[in-house]
Structure formats: structure tokens, C-alpha cells
Design a protein around this motif. Structure first.
Motif, PDB file in Angstrom:
ATOM      1  N   GLY A 145      -7.309   4.460   2.410  1.00 28.33           N
ATOM      2  CA  GLY A 145      -5.908   4.167   2.159  1.00 28.33           C
ATOM      3  C   GLY A 145      -5.722   3.686   0.736  1.00 28.33           C
ATOM      4  O   GLY A 145      -6.648   3.145   0.123  1.00 28.33           O
ATOM      5  N   ILE A 146      -4.525   3.924   0.211  1.00 30.61           N
ATOM      6  CA  ILE A 146      -4.201   3.459  -1.146  1.00 30.61           C
ATOM      7  C   ILE A 146      -2.875   2.706  -1.095  1.00 30.61           C
ATOM      8  O   ILE A 146      -1.893   3.195  -0.523  1.00 30.61           O
ATOM      9  N   TYR A 147      -2.883   1.511  -1.667  1.00 29.24           N
ATOM     10  CA  TYR A 147      -1.655   0.715  -1.778  1.00 29.24           C
ATOM     11  C   TYR A 147      -1.351   0.547  -3.258  1.00 29.24           C
ATOM     12  O   TYR A 147      -2.215   0.116  -4.022  1.00 29.24           O
TER      13      TYR A 147
ATOM     14  N   GLU B  41      -5.219  12.975   0.914  1.00 26.25           N
ATOM     15  CA  GLU B  41      -5.265  13.156   2.372  1.00 26.25           C
ATOM     16  C   GLU B  41      -5.258  11.814   3.094  1.00 26.25           C
ATOM     17  O   GLU B  41      -5.028  11.752   4.293  1.00 26.25           O
ATOM     18  N   CYS B  42      -5.538  10.729   2.383  1.00 27.77           N
ATOM     19  CA  CYS B  42      -5.616   9.413   3.039  1.00 27.77           C
ATOM     20  C   CYS B  42      -4.211   8.810   3.178  1.00 27.77           C
ATOM     21  O   CYS B  42      -3.218   9.413   2.784  1.00 27.77           O
ATOM     22  N   ARG B  43      -4.146   7.600   3.732  1.00 26.18           N
ATOM     23  CA  ARG B  43      -2.855   6.929   3.912  1.00 26.18           C
ATOM     24  C   ARG B  43      -2.425   6.292   2.598  1.00 26.18           C
ATOM     25  O   ARG B  43      -3.109   5.416   2.070  1.00 26.18           O
ATOM     26  N   VAL B  44      -1.289   6.728   2.096  1.00 30.69           N
ATOM     27  CA  VAL B  44      -0.816   6.245   0.797  1.00 30.69           C
ATOM     28  C   VAL B  44       0.464   5.436   0.993  1.00 30.69           C
ATOM     29  O   VAL B  44       1.403   5.874   1.650  1.00 30.69           O
ATOM     30  N   VAL B  45       0.475   4.258   0.430  1.00 30.38           N
ATOM     31  CA  VAL B  45       1.652   3.377   0.492  1.00 30.38           C
ATOM     32  C   VAL B  45       2.079   3.045  -0.925  1.00 30.38           C
ATOM     33  O   VAL B  45       1.513   2.201  -1.575  1.00 30.38           O
TER      34      VAL B  45
ATOM     35  N   ILE C  34      -6.479  -0.830  -3.836  1.00 27.55           N
ATOM     36  CA  ILE C  34      -5.252  -1.599  -4.054  1.00 27.55           C
ATOM     37  C   ILE C  34      -4.956  -1.599  -5.547  1.00 27.55           C
ATOM     38  O   ILE C  34      -5.783  -2.027  -6.349  1.00 27.55           O
ATOM     39  N   CYS C  35      -3.784  -1.095  -5.893  1.00 33.79           N
ATOM     40  CA  CYS C  35      -3.420  -0.992  -7.315  1.00 33.79           C
ATOM     41  C   CYS C  35      -2.258  -1.944  -7.593  1.00 33.79           C
ATOM     42  O   CYS C  35      -1.178  -1.772  -7.020  1.00 33.79           O
ATOM     43  N   GLY C  36      -2.494  -2.909  -8.442  1.00 31.84           N
ATOM     44  CA  GLY C  36      -1.431  -3.858  -8.757  1.00 31.84           C
ATOM     45  C   GLY C  36      -1.988  -5.037  -9.521  1.00 31.84           C
ATOM     46  O   GLY C  36      -3.031  -4.934 -10.162  1.00 31.84           O
TER      47      GLY C  36
END
Lengths: 231, 318
Positions: free
Chosen positions: B67-69, B109-113, B4-6
Motif C-alpha cells: 500500500g502507498i499513502y 496494482e497495490c492499494r493507493v491512498v 508512506i510519503c509525507g
């Protein structure tokens, strides 16, 4: 008839009328200060080389207002060019009005995903700039124009893969750069705003055909020269 | 593990962290304000990508994230970068770090949001709505012009007229009032977007992968996000049951824009016509969740962690 217009002329137009109907159908009319008009019904093809919007007539405005106006025009041109249903190279992308834009690292990985041999990459500390200057390997530019490829050399990755890459990024006009490493051609990067495509006869021939010989006679100038993009 | 980036205190980020805690899914929160000393190393060798994130004195293989948010604020608003001139080593260090992370997300390749390149469509409303129309949504009749006479003519054919920015900047919807008509001549230097005002109620649809969560909005205002309590203005949010075909259209539209998580603004008329106004690629979903208790963060957490709950929801088992 063909017409050469630049961002300055378009942003300073006397009358802009761009409409979208509730089903998404678009129409436009643009009356420019030099008396020329652009009308959706009268344009069959667009060679899209707008990359940067420099609005001369906003130069005296406050920076905040000028920046806002620039973003509004950018957004407007994205919508306007997307609405065009005729021949267009390239369709606009939110990253760049004249087509998509990526850094070399992303281009290489996109190419690798299509099975194209790519140049190695290392982001630390500075991406390979110094090393490349010293090595000076053979380089080759390949132009994809629709489904025609020019500049292609034996030993390069399969044409079908290169075409698939250009399709995957929705560019029908794309320059790809290759580098020869250990006798094999490796994909380096790509550019949706090719600057030297006029040096490729095959690429030019395709573009002439694509645009029905219209653009080369544009306003009596040789618009293929890259200086036109800066005017 | 989810990345989680933020900024942790920002509501959409903190809600997501809580949801991952509830699922007992591991995550790493990359606090944008603590970027100093952080780095992203990327390499391609023989066409194979490898990436390492260095954060808070630890190294993480980027391929380990499911996943990356990302919800970074603009660097100009970061207190840690205040006062540094363009080109300064501090600014360069941050930009190199952020750009490397963003570049990785383009090809991960993972789920990126969401991948940054896909988030730009929100910078042009006419660009977005044309794609929405391709996916079966109606869009408001629109004119973008710098000619006051054409605006008057456009307004005369319909009872209500609104105007809003073409880009994502200063994006507030306003109804044309008498005072606006008095300054209409000012549009001559820069085209302005005008639209027929559609009567009906607003629905915000959050699309998370293949799933949707819809919220109905009842408001006294032209733009429900901006209300003034003093003037007895109001906005009421409530869960809304979306027709399956509209839900499918929302998922298709979000996919077409390359967005794994989006907030689609719809207006539904009395006749059941569905208009699409815009698609938010980085929705501040906490506003809707806090007012309705809808499970947006829970589904987002399940999606990013590839949790079994997400697949059960897809199958209608949850």
C-alpha cells in the motif's frame, strides 16, 4: 441553432445563473455581453473545447485575486459542464475541463492493462525524447469518436480494446498515437484534446452526425479549425 | 511493506506510523523534506511495469509495497525549495521525483491512498455534489451567480443562506450577514456559490476501502472547523453509529470518485434527511481520531498493509 463561445466570453458574462436542486437536478442561464444566451433547456449538445481559462477582464487585478478568480471559474466550469445531460464531447474531468489528462507513461500502462501493445518506456534520465528524434519511425493517429474509430490501420491492436480504453477514461472523443516498431504498431500516448482531428474524414463525419450538422454552421465560421480553440 | 510519503511529524502521517508499529507491519517513510538524492525510476518493457525507488541510499522495488499513502505538502511550502526559481535544477530535480512517484501511483496494482488524478474532484464543489446526488445523497439547494438580484430572490425563499468558495481554495463556509449584503454588488465579476443553510448536525464519515468510521459533530458555528474559544464557541466530536444504508452509500460514493480513503461531510436533519456537502480526498483524520479515540489510523494501517484485521472487520469479526 449553434453557438460558438470561448472561455473569455463565458467568464465575462453579464449574468450567470447556475442552480442545483436538492436532488442534484441542474439548470443554467448565461447571458453574455454580446446578447447571446445559453440556457439549459435550449442546448442539446456541447462540443467541449475549453482547456484553459484566460480571463481578460481580470488582467488588472492583483495576482493573488486573479489566481483565486481563475480557480473559482475553473471549478465552476467543471460543475456546470458536468451538469449537462445532453450530448457532450468530452465530459469534464477534474484534471482537465475538456476531458481527462495523463502523462504518456500513465497512458501506456492504462493501454497495457487493456491488452494493447505499448511502446517501451524508460524514465531515466530523460524520457526517450532524443532517441525518438533520431529514429523517426512511422507514426499514425487514431481518433475514437463515440464507438467509431478512424485512422485505424491493419496490424494495430484490436478495435474493441481501443474502445475499451477510451471508455475506461470516460472520453468519447480521444486521439491515440501509435508508432511502428519492428513492423508492429505500438501505442504511444493519447490526448483528450485532439488538435488535428479535422484531417480525418471519418472522424469529422461522425462528429457532424453526432451534433446533427449544427456546429459546422456555427456563427458562420469554420469552427473545426484548431485556431478557434485559441481565440 | 507500506510506503508512506509525507512529513513524519504531521499528525495524520505520525498516527499512521504508530498504527503500523502497533500492527508490527513494516513501512518505509519517505520524508518529503529529504527528497535530495531520491529518485523514482520507471520502465515499461513489453507492457510490463517495473519501478524502483531510491531513497536514503537504498533501493526499493515499488512492486514490493502492499500500500502507498501520500500526503505531500505543496512544494511552494517546502523549506528545502525556498528561494529556487522556476526552472532551476533543484526545483526540476524535486518535480521529476514527485511526478514520477505520482505517475506510478496512477497505475500501481497495490492499494493507493489516493491516486492524484482522483483527488482533483475536491477542487470543484458543484462537481462533487452532483456525483453525491447520483449516489442517493441530498445536496443543499445551490445557486452560483454573479447577479445580486438573484441572490436576494434565492435567499427570500429560505430562512438561512450561506456562501462558500466553488473551488477548494479559501474554503470556509460563512453565513450571510448584513455586512455581506452590503458588498453583494462585488460578485458581478466572478460568480459566487450560495446555498440554503441546512439545519441539523454534522457527521464526518471516513471511508477506508469498504469500511466506514463516523463522527458526529455538535457545534455553535456555521463551519465547525473554525471556532474561537474567546467567544464561547464550541465544537464537540463523538463517535456516531451510521445507518447501514448510509454507510453503503458513502462507500459507493467514495469508490465512484476513485478514492480508497475519503472524508465525507454529511449533515443530518431532524427529519432524518441526509445531505452531502463535500468529499475530502486527503482527510486530516487525526483531528477526529484525537477527539474521539476512534480507530481511523488503525483501520487505515490494516487496509494499506492488507492485514488480516481488515478482512475480519469486513466480516464483522472484529
Amino acid at each position: 441553432m449553434s453557438l460558438l463561445v470561448n472561455a473569455d466570453t463565458l467568464t465575462a458574462s453579464r449574468n450567470w445563473d447556475f442552480r442545483l436542486a436538492k436532488n442534484g437536478a441542474a439548470s443554467f442561464l448565461c447571458e453574455m455581453y454580446n446578447g447571446n444566451t445559453l440556457e439549459s433547456a435550449g442546448i442539446s449538445a456541447i462540443f467541449n473545447r475549453i482547456q484553459y481559462i484566460d480571463m481578460g477582464h481580470w488582467k488588472a487585478a492583483k495576482e493573488k485575486e486573479r489566481n483565486y478568480a481563475e480557480q473559482e471559474f475553473y471549478a465552476f466550469f467543471l460543475g456546470w459542464l458536468l451538469s449537462f445531460k445532453g450530448k457532450i464531447t468530452n465530459l469534464p474531468s477534474p484534471l482537465n475541463i475538456s476531458g481527462t489528462y495523463f502523462q504518456p507513461f500513465v497512458w501506456r500502462m492504462l493501454a497495457a492493462k487493456e491488452g494493447i501493445a505499448v511502446k517501451d518506456y524508460d524514465s531515466t534520465p530523460e524520457p526517450e525524447a532524443d532517441k525518438d528524434r533520431i529514429i523517426n519511425r512511422p507514426r499514425q493517429k487514431v481518433y475514437i469518436t463515440g464507438d467509431v474509430i478512424s485512422g485505424y490501420l491493419p496490424g494495430m491492436p484490436a478495435v474493441a480494446r481501443l474502445l475499451k480504453l477510451s471508455q475506461s477514461v470516460q472520453c468519447n472523443f480521444l486521439e491515440m498515437q501509435f508508432e511502428k516498431i519492428n513492423k508492429h504498431w505500438h501505442f504511444d500516448t493519447a490526448d483528450s484534446f485532439p488538435a488535428e482531428f479535422h484531417t480525418s474524414a471519418k472522424c469529422m463525419e461522425f462528429l457532424y452526425r453526432y451534433f446533427d450538422h449544427a456546429i459546422k454552421e456555427s456563427n458562420g465560421v469554420n469552427m473545426w479549425h484548431t485556431q478557434r480553440t485559441a481565440s | 511493506m507500506v510506503l508512506i510519503c509525507g512529513i513524519p511529524s504531521e499528525p495524520p502521517v505520525s498516527l499512521l506510523c504508530k498504527a503500523l508499529d502497533s500492527l508490527q507491519e513494516p513501512y518505509l517513510i519517505l520524508n518529503q523534506r529529504l527528497f535530495k538524492g531520491s529518485s523514482v525510476q520507471l520502465s515499461i518493457t513489453g507492457g510490463v511495469l517495473e519501478g524502483t525507488l531510491t531513497y536514503n541510499h537504498s533501493n526499493y522495488s515499488l512492486s514490493a509495497f502492499t500500500g502507498i499513502y501520500i500526503r505531500f505538502i505543496d512544494e511552494a511550502s517546502l523549506p528545502e525549495l525556498k528561494g529556487f526559481a522556476a526552472g532551476s535544477p533543484e526545483l526540476k530535480e524535486y518535480q521529476h521525483f514527485q511526478n514520477s512517484l505520482i505517475e506510478y501511483m496512477e497505475v500501481a496494482e497495490c492499494r493507493v491512498v489516493n491516486p492524484y488524478s482522483k483527488m482533483g474532484s475536491n477542487n470543484s464543489k458543484p462537481y462533487q455534489v452532483q456525483i453525491a446526488a447520483e449516489y442517493g445523497f441530498l445536496i443543499p439547494e445551490t445557486i452560483i451567480t454573479n447577479n445580486p438580484a438573484l441572490v436576494k430572490e434565492f435567499a427570500s425563499s429560505y430562512p438561512g443562506l450561506i456562501f462558500k468558495s466553488i473551488s477548494g481554495v479559501r474554503s470556509i463556509v460563512k453565513k450571510m450577514e448584513d455586512s455581506d449584503w452590503e458588498r453583494i454588488h462585488k460578485i458581478k465579476n466572478c460568480p459566487v456559490q450560495f446555498q440554503h443553510q441546512i439545519q441539523g448536525y454534522d457527521v464526518r464519515v471516513h471511508v477506508i476501502g469498504e469500511l466506514t468510521v463516523a463522527t458526529r459533530i455538535i457545534t455553535s458555528n456555521t463551519d465547525y472547523r473554525y471556532i474561537n474559544d474567546v467567544n464561547a464557541e464550541y465544537t464537540i466530536l463523538e463517535p456516531f453509529s451510521l445507518q447501514p444504508e448510509i454507510s453503503e452509500k458513502c462507500v459507493s460514493l467514495s469508490k465512484a470518485l476513485g478514492l480508497n480513503f475519503s472524508g465525507i461531510d454529511l449533515r443530518i436533519t431532524e427529519d432524518g434527511e441526509v445531505y452531502c456537502f463535500e468529499i475530502n480526498p486527503c482527510p486530516g483524520y487525526s483531528y477526529y481520531e484525537k477527539n474521539t479515540s476512534q480507530e481511523i489510523s488503525a483501520i487505515l494501517a490494516e487496509y494499506l498493509s492488507n492485514h488480516n484485521n481488515y478482512h475480519q472487520r469486513l466480516l464483522g469479526m472484529k
